[in-house]
Design a protein around this motif. Sequence first.
Motif, PDB file in Angstrom:
ATOM      1  N   THR A 168      15.319  19.021   9.712  1.00 44.86           N
ATOM      2  CA  THR A 168      14.569  19.003  11.031  1.00 44.86           C
ATOM      3  C   THR A 168      15.407  18.303  11.937  1.00 44.86           C
ATOM      4  O   THR A 168      15.243  18.963  13.246  1.00 44.86           O
ATOM      5  N   LEU A 169      15.976  17.359  11.857  1.00 46.35           N
ATOM      6  CA  LEU A 169      16.794  16.849  12.908  1.00 46.35           C
ATOM      7  C   LEU A 169      17.883  17.510  13.184  1.00 46.35           C
ATOM      8  O   LEU A 169      18.341  17.743  14.714  1.00 46.35           O
ATOM      9  N   THR A 170      18.677  18.402  12.409  1.00 50.82           N
ATOM     10  CA  THR A 170      19.676  19.171  12.815  1.00 50.82           C
ATOM     11  C   THR A 170      19.082  20.470  13.419  1.00 50.82           C
ATOM     12  O   THR A 170      19.934  20.778  14.549  1.00 50.82           O
ATOM     13  N   THR A 171      18.001  20.914  13.160  1.00 53.88           N
ATOM     14  CA  THR A 171      17.539  21.882  13.982  1.00 53.88           C
ATOM     15  C   THR A 171      17.202  21.567  15.315  1.00 53.88           C
ATOM     16  O   THR A 171      17.509  22.232  16.409  1.00 53.88           O
ATOM     17  N   ALA A 172      16.395  20.443  15.522  1.00 48.75           N
ATOM     18  CA  ALA A 172      15.964  19.903  16.880  1.00 48.75           C
ATOM     19  C   ALA A 172      17.361  19.832  17.821  1.00 48.75           C
ATOM     20  O   ALA A 172      17.426  19.908  18.852  1.00 48.75           O
ATOM     21  N   CYS A 173      18.502  18.976  17.271  1.00 51.90           N
ATOM     22  CA  CYS A 173      19.436  18.628  17.774  1.00 51.90           C
ATOM     23  C   CYS A 173      20.588  19.865  18.243  1.00 51.90           C
ATOM     24  O   CYS A 173      21.236  19.850  19.199  1.00 51.90           O
ATOM     25  N   ALA A 174      20.238  20.939  17.417  1.00 51.71           N
ATOM     26  CA  ALA A 174      21.049  22.165  17.824  1.00 51.71           C
ATOM     27  C   ALA A 174      20.780  22.581  19.162  1.00 51.71           C
ATOM     28  O   ALA A 174      21.371  23.407  19.669  1.00 51.71           O
ATOM     29  N   ALA A 175      19.556  22.559  19.704  1.00 48.27           N
ATOM     30  CA  ALA A 175      19.316  22.657  20.793  1.00 48.27           C
ATOM     31  C   ALA A 175      19.732  21.932  22.048  1.00 48.27           C
ATOM     32  O   ALA A 175      19.651  22.411  23.243  1.00 48.27           O
ATOM     33  N   ILE A 176      20.358  21.058  21.806  1.00 47.87           N
ATOM     34  CA  ILE A 176      20.853  19.963  22.850  1.00 47.87           C
ATOM     35  C   ILE A 176      22.453  19.935  22.641  1.00 47.87           C
ATOM     36  O   ILE A 176      23.021  19.080  21.595  1.00 47.87           O
ATOM     37  N   PRO A 177      23.323  20.828  23.174  1.00 45.55           N
ATOM     38  CA  PRO A 177      24.539  20.766  22.890  1.00 45.55           C
ATOM     39  C   PRO A 177      25.389  19.349  22.989  1.00 45.55           C
ATOM     40  O   PRO A 177      26.168  19.297  22.081  1.00 45.55           O
ATOM     41  N   SER A 178      24.936  18.294  23.742  1.00 43.43           N
ATOM     42  CA  SER A 178      25.851  17.295  23.983  1.00 43.43           C
ATOM     43  C   SER A 178      25.353  16.222  22.527  1.00 43.43           C
ATOM     44  O   SER A 178      26.061  15.212  22.601  1.00 43.43           O
ATOM     45  N   VAL A 179      24.650  16.642  21.776  1.00 43.95           N
ATOM     46  CA  VAL A 179      24.353  15.545  20.599  1.00 43.95           C
ATOM     47  C   VAL A 179      24.540  16.323  19.140  1.00 43.95           C
ATOM     48  O   VAL A 179      24.370  15.731  18.110  1.00 43.95           O
ATOM     49  N   VAL A 180      25.092  17.431  19.340  1.00 45.85           N
ATOM     50  CA  VAL A 180      25.322  18.370  17.997  1.00 45.85           C
ATOM     51  C   VAL A 180      26.252  17.521  16.973  1.00 45.85           C
ATOM     52  O   VAL A 180      25.986  17.256  15.789  1.00 45.85           O
ATOM     53  N   ALA A 181      27.231  17.141  17.650  1.00 50.17           N
ATOM     54  CA  ALA A 181      28.325  16.152  16.908  1.00 50.17           C
ATOM     55  C   ALA A 181      27.696  14.921  16.284  1.00 50.17           C
ATOM     56  O   ALA A 181      27.831  14.613  15.211  1.00 50.17           O
ATOM     57  N   ALA A 182      27.137  14.334  16.900  1.00 51.34           N
ATOM     58  CA  ALA A 182      26.300  13.189  16.604  1.00 51.34           C
ATOM     59  C   ALA A 182      25.281  13.317  15.488  1.00 51.34           C
ATOM     60  O   ALA A 182      25.127  12.558  14.277  1.00 51.34           O
ATOM     61  N   ALA A 183      24.595  14.512  15.651  1.00 55.55           N
ATOM     62  CA  ALA A 183      23.494  14.876  14.412  1.00 55.55           C
ATOM     63  C   ALA A 183      24.257  15.289  13.282  1.00 55.55           C
ATOM     64  O   ALA A 183      23.840  14.856  12.212  1.00 55.55           O
ATOM     65  N   GLN A 184      25.432  15.748  13.384  1.00 51.29           N
ATOM     66  CA  GLN A 184      26.311  16.247  12.264  1.00 51.29           C
ATOM     67  C   GLN A 184      26.589  14.958  11.400  1.00 51.29           C
ATOM     68  O   GLN A 184      26.960  14.982  10.251  1.00 51.29           O
TER      69      GLN A 184
END
Length: 132
Positions: A103-119
């Motif tokens: 769920t976290l990764t999917t939500a953050c995928a829509a926000i390019p600036s936080v994708v690396a931090a979510a990963q």
Amino acid sequence: MPLGRNHPDPTPGGPNFGVINSGHMSGPVQAAAFSSNVSQTNHLAPGAVERAQDSIQDLRQLLDALSAQRPEAAQALRALDEISPRLNTADRDPGALRFMLETLTTACAAIPSVVAAAQAVHSSVAALLPAF
């Protein structure tokens, strides 16, 4: 002599196989195909939970800054609120944590600036879970 189609695979007698993850493995682990009652023991590196909590805090700060601009940030923050307290319990409920990480990764995928931090959160938390 081939066993044929209607014969089961041979099952060895004796103790069952176990998988021990010392934290130095880089890929999935699979026990022998004929083993039963397979168990896995994780040996986590010192500070692994703290590193996961640190990555959660880093992502939380980024999402807090974006929460007024991006509705996906609120969903990601809710997922973080569910993930963080479970890391400090002995029984981490791996199935629920995997779902929350997705769920976290999917939500953050829509926000390019936080994708690396979510990963980074996904990787550090998933490293704490048994690989099954």
